[in-house]
Design an enzyme around this catalytic site. Structure first.
Site, PDB file in Angstrom:
ATOM      1  N   ASP A  10      -9.168   1.101  -5.696  1.00 26.52           N
ATOM      2  CA  ASP A  10      -9.838   0.995  -4.399  1.00 26.52           C
ATOM      3  C   ASP A  10      -8.773   0.543  -3.397  1.00 26.52           C
ATOM      4  O   ASP A  10      -8.181  -0.530  -3.552  1.00 26.52           O
ATOM      5  CB  ASP A  10     -10.963  -0.047  -4.501  1.00 26.52           C
ATOM      6  CG  ASP A  10     -11.770  -0.155  -3.203  1.00 26.52           C
ATOM      7  OD1 ASP A  10     -11.235   0.194  -2.124  1.00 26.52           O
ATOM      8  OD2 ASP A  10     -12.921  -0.609  -3.266  1.00 26.52           O
ATOM      9  N   SER A  39      -2.861  17.359   0.131  1.00 26.18           N
ATOM     10  CA  SER A  39      -2.004  18.197   0.989  1.00 26.18           C
ATOM     11  C   SER A  39      -1.030  17.339   1.804  1.00 26.18           C
ATOM     12  O   SER A  39       0.136  17.707   1.983  1.00 26.18           O
ATOM     13  CB  SER A  39      -2.851  19.091   1.895  1.00 26.18           C
ATOM     14  OG  SER A  39      -3.827  18.337   2.571  1.00 26.18           O
ATOM     15  N   LYS A  40      -1.504  16.172   2.276  1.00 25.97           N
ATOM     16  CA  LYS A  40      -0.591  15.297   3.043  1.00 25.97           C
ATOM     17  C   LYS A  40       0.436  14.655   2.108  1.00 25.97           C
ATOM     18  O   LYS A  40       1.600  14.481   2.478  1.00 25.97           O
ATOM     19  CB  LYS A  40      -1.380  14.215   3.783  1.00 25.97           C
ATOM     20  CG  LYS A  40      -2.304  14.742   4.873  1.00 25.97           C
ATOM     21  CD  LYS A  40      -2.968  13.602   5.620  1.00 25.97           C
ATOM     22  CE  LYS A  40      -4.128  14.083   6.456  1.00 25.97           C
ATOM     23  NZ  LYS A  40      -5.282  14.516   5.645  1.00 25.97           N
ATOM     24  N   CYS A  49     -10.327  12.108  10.335  1.00 28.61           N
ATOM     25  CA  CYS A  49     -10.747  13.411  10.863  1.00 28.61           C
ATOM     26  C   CYS A  49     -12.081  13.228  11.585  1.00 28.61           C
ATOM     27  O   CYS A  49     -13.000  14.031  11.442  1.00 28.61           O
ATOM     28  CB  CYS A  49     -10.817  14.474   9.775  1.00 28.61           C
ATOM     29  SG  CYS A  49     -11.697  13.959   8.303  1.00 28.61           S
ATOM     30  N   CYS A  60      -5.084   6.795   0.458  1.00 27.86           N
ATOM     31  CA  CYS A  60      -6.289   7.588   0.170  1.00 27.86           C
ATOM     32  C   CYS A  60      -5.833   9.040   0.085  1.00 27.86           C
ATOM     33  O   CYS A  60      -6.002   9.809   1.025  1.00 27.86           O
ATOM     34  CB  CYS A  60      -7.339   7.407   1.262  1.00 27.86           C
ATOM     35  SG  CYS A  60      -7.678   5.683   1.691  1.00 27.86           S
TER      36      CYS A  60
END
Length: 385
Positions: free
Chosen positions: A201, A150-151, A282, A145
């Protein structure tokens, strides 16, 4: 916007009790305040040290001992736990950055260096999952995902670290076609040929054969490293996504739990034996965190285990995962296992399971501990198919 939510306070303070009473006011006050500015310098670039020195020599002295409207501002500080001290935090409100000439100058420097890929503006806690994934240049890596990227950029940097020609690659996936295009835009700054962006997905990520037309199990592409940073209710991001204060309910976690578990299970299927998968959110809600991890451990048994990361990220203040939690419905009522319209995987493990699962190996980072967002991270290792 009023940064108050009675249900949120009732759930985290009165029902869940993960934040000690003595820390609650500090925790809540931190959640109500804006996030500091954080950035990291691209570690795989040969001139990373030059960029760091440029920041230290030309900007840091002008940002130290600065007063604004009669108050002395906090100087920028290194993130102690980030490798090679390449990440920094500016604990200064945006209004100051805009109005103070020195901070505005630094802001322009960061924007320019970000555009050319020398630095990345990224929330501090979101830097943790790629670090504990421990990517090496020869690894096949899947980011399930990936948007906004950024990751993924960190994973690519790890691939290129210490070598110009890594033999591994990163597959960056996102379910949203528009966000997948955004990934391309974000990641092209790094100019890496070892990247493929795909749009599926994540729950049903396809089998990929390394030999066209083959149906041999040995030709199925499996990954050495998988990042599973799943969609979540995002209550760890309420410092930047202020709408979470208005919209937060316990139903958010209950509704996302099954999708999160499906993505994690798919990731574990695609992982090589001896490979490592990081599951992260998060959110601070155990229904999205420990409950999902426990359900996967229940399904996979001795095939997977949780990795203890106590010796990783020295300097990072963190809490252990929990093994007990209540299930609270949208009406703020406690539900029991077996009740109508409940899923068995929402509920805490039995004592016997808890002893085996080692959920204390999960990492919880709370906003007030080092002025960050909230985050949850777990490292899986696959022992056998």
């Amino acid at each position: 916007l009023v940064k108050e939510n009675n249900k949120w306070q009732q759930y985290y303070h009165d029902m869940l009790d993960v934040i000690p009473d003595s820390q609650w006011e500090e925790f809540k006050k931190t959640c109500q305040s804006p996030l500091p500015l954080t950035f990291r310098i691209t570690g795989s670039r040969a001139h990373a040290k030059e960029v760091l020195n440029l920041f230290k020599e030309r900007h840091l002295p002008n940002l130290t001992n600065v007063t604004f409207e009669g108050e002395t501002l906090k100087a920028p500080a290194e993130l102690q736990w980030y490798p090679n001290k390449l990440a920094w935090q500016l604990d200064v409100p945006k209004t100051v950055i805009r109005k103070n000439e020195q901070f505005a100058k630094t802001q322009r420097f960061l924007v320019i260096e970000n555009a050319v890929g020398n630095i990345s503006r990224q929330e501090a806690v979101s830097m943790i999952p790629p670090i504990v994934l421990e990517v090496e240049p020869q690894h096949t890596v899947l980011d399930m995902c990936a948007a906004p990227g950024s990751k993924t950029a960190q994973l690519l940097e790890a691939l290129h670290k210490d070598t110009d020609e890594p033999t591994g690659f990163v597959v960056a996936n996102d379910a949203d076609a528009r966000r997948s295009h955004m990934l391309v835009h974000q990641l092209k700054r790094l100019n890496s040929p070892n990247l493929m962006v795909v749009n599926h997905d994540a729950q049903f990520f396809p089998r990929i054969m390394t030999v066209p037309g083959s149906d041999k199990k040995s030709d199925l592409l499996k990954f050495d490293r998988i990042l599973c940073d799943v969609p979540c209710s995002g209550d760890g991001t309420m410092r930047k996504n202020v709408n979470v204060w208005k919209t937060w309910t316990t139903q958010g976690a209950l509704g996302l739990h099954q999708v999160q578990l499906n993505i994690l299970n798919r990731g574990l299927h695609l992982l090589k034996n001896g490979g490592r998968l990081v599951y992260s959110t998060c959110s601070l809600n155990p229904i999205e965190n420990e409950a999902v991890v426990a359900a996967a451990l229940r399904k996979w048994g001795a095939s997977v285990k949780l990795v203890n990361c106590d010796d990783k990220l020295p300097g990072l203040v963190r809490n252990q995962g929990i093994s007990a939690w209540p299930v609270i419905d949208r009406n703020m009522e406690t539900r029991n296992k077996g009740d109508e319209n409940t899923a068995a995987s929402w509920f805490q493990p039995t004592e016997e399971e808890a002893a085996k699962f080692n959920l204390q190996n999960c990492i919880r980072v709370y906003p007030h501990q080092q002025n960050t967002g909230g985050f949850f991270i777990t490292v899986f290792e696959k022992v056998a198919d």
